[in-house]
Design a protein around this motif. Structure first.
Motif, mmCIF file in Angstrom:
data_model
loop_
_atom_site.group_PDB
_atom_site.id
_atom_site.type_symbol
_atom_site.label_atom_id
_atom_site.label_comp_id
_atom_site.label_asym_id
_atom_site.label_seq_id
_atom_site.Cartn_x
_atom_site.Cartn_y
_atom_site.Cartn_z
ATOM 1 N N LYS A 89 4.539 10.055 13.238
ATOM 2 C CA LYS A 89 3.463 10.707 12.437
ATOM 3 C C LYS A 89 3.732 10.350 11.029
ATOM 4 N N ARG A 90 5.034 10.265 10.532
ATOM 5 C CA ARG A 90 5.479 9.861 9.215
ATOM 6 C C ARG A 90 5.001 8.604 8.976
ATOM 7 N N ILE A 91 5.250 7.562 9.722
ATOM 8 C CA ILE A 91 4.915 6.366 9.623
ATOM 9 C C ILE A 91 3.565 6.042 9.603
ATOM 10 N N ILE A 92 2.728 6.759 10.408
ATOM 11 C CA ILE A 92 1.241 6.654 10.504
ATOM 12 C C ILE A 92 0.665 7.036 9.174
ATOM 13 N N ARG A 93 1.063 8.337 8.553
ATOM 14 C CA ARG A 93 0.788 8.761 7.406
ATOM 15 C C ARG A 93 0.789 7.659 6.212
ATOM 16 N N SER A 94 2.190 7.120 6.198
ATOM 17 C CA SER A 94 2.700 6.114 5.366
ATOM 18 C C SER A 94 1.547 5.021 5.196
ATOM 19 N N THR A 95 1.205 4.302 6.296
ATOM 20 C CA THR A 95 0.125 3.454 6.336
ATOM 21 C C THR A 95 -0.951 3.887 6.208
ATOM 22 N N ALA A 96 -1.530 4.949 6.598
ATOM 23 C CA ALA A 96 -2.636 5.500 6.002
ATOM 24 C C ALA A 96 -2.992 5.786 4.540
ATOM 25 N N GLU A 97 -1.737 6.048 3.961
ATOM 26 C CA GLU A 97 -1.917 5.932 2.444
ATOM 27 C C GLU A 97 -1.972 4.751 2.093
ATOM 28 N N LYS A 98 -1.484 3.568 2.391
ATOM 29 C CA LYS A 98 -1.642 2.358 2.043
ATOM 30 C C LYS A 98 -3.313 1.803 2.222
ATOM 31 N N PHE A 99 -4.053 2.170 3.230
ATOM 32 C CA PHE A 99 -5.322 2.121 3.335
ATOM 33 C C PHE A 99 -6.017 2.928 2.183
ATOM 34 N N LYS A 100 -5.640 4.166 1.842
ATOM 35 C CA LYS A 100 -6.428 4.858 0.683
ATOM 36 C C LYS A 100 -6.117 4.163 -0.556
ATOM 37 N N ASN A 101 -4.923 3.498 -0.734
ATOM 38 C CA ASN A 101 -4.739 2.601 -2.146
ATOM 39 C C ASN A 101 -5.469 1.365 -1.971
ATOM 40 N N LYS A 102 -6.105 0.945 -0.808
ATOM 41 C CA LYS A 102 -7.051 -0.154 -0.729
ATOM 42 C C LYS A 102 -8.550 0.434 -0.963
ATOM 43 N N GLY A 103 -8.588 1.422 -1.171
ATOM 44 C CA GLY A 103 -9.945 2.064 -1.416
ATOM 45 C C GLY A 103 -10.734 2.660 -0.075
ATOM 46 N N PHE A 104 -9.844 2.932 0.698
ATOM 47 C CA PHE A 104 -10.664 3.759 1.952
ATOM 48 C C PHE A 104 -10.581 5.302 1.646
ATOM 49 N N LYS A 105 -11.695 5.785 2.206
ATOM 50 C CA LYS A 105 -11.624 7.312 2.223
ATOM 51 C C LYS A 105 -10.972 7.309 3.808
ATOM 52 N N VAL A 106 -9.852 8.255 3.845
ATOM 53 C CA VAL A 106 -8.973 8.333 5.155
ATOM 54 C C VAL A 106 -8.961 9.802 5.358
ATOM 55 N N GLU A 107 -9.464 10.193 6.798
ATOM 56 C CA GLU A 107 -9.180 11.522 7.226
ATOM 57 C C GLU A 107 -8.053 11.599 8.231
#
Length: 110
Positions: A89-107
Motif C-alpha cells: 500500500k505504501r509503495i502504491i501510494r508513493s507511485t500514485a503521488e508521482k502521477f499527481k506530480n505529473k498533473g493527474f487527478k488521482v483517487e
C-alpha cells in the motif's frame, strides 16, 4: 490461487484496454506505466501490455485484489486495492503521488 490487479487504460486515439497483471509483477508494471503514460506512440503501450498482461488460463480460485483505471488524455486515475499488505500500500501510494506530480487527478482507496 493467483492474485491479480486489473488495469483499464485509456490513451488518446485507441480503445480502452483492460489487462490482468499478476501481483508479483504489479509494482514493476505500475512504475513503468508512470514512465510511459505520456508517450504518444501506441506501440509503446502495446509493448507494455504484451509484457505485463497475464496470458495463462484464469482459474476459479484466482482473485482480483485491485484495480487501476487510468485515462491518460484526461489525466485521471483511480486506484483501489484490498487484501494487500501495508508495505505494498505504501509503495502504491508513493507511485500514485508521482502521477499527481505529473498533473493527474488521482483517487486512491487502499
Amino acid at each position: 490461487m493467483t492474485l491479480c490487479a486489473m488495469y483499464n487504460i485509456s490513451i488518446a486515439g485507441s480503445h480502452p484496454t483492460t489487462i490482468c497483471v499478476v501481483m508479483e509483477r504489479f509494482l514493476e508494471s505500475f512504475n513503468e506505466l508512470y514512465d510511459i503514460i505520456d508517450e504518444d506512440d501506441p506501440d509503446v503501450m502495446m509493448d507494455f501490455i504484451s509484457r505485463y498482461a497475464r496470458t495463462d488460463e484464469i482459474m476459479p480460485d484466482d482473485k482480483t485484489v485491485g484495480f487501476v483505471v487510468i485515462n491518460a488524455q484526461k489525466k485521471l486515475m483511480s486506484v483501489s486495492f484490498s487484501d494487500i499488505d501495508e508495505n505494498m500500500k505504501r509503495i502504491i501510494r508513493s507511485t500514485a503521488e508521482k502521477f499527481k506530480n505529473k498533473g493527474f487527478k488521482v483517487e486512491a482507496d487502499l
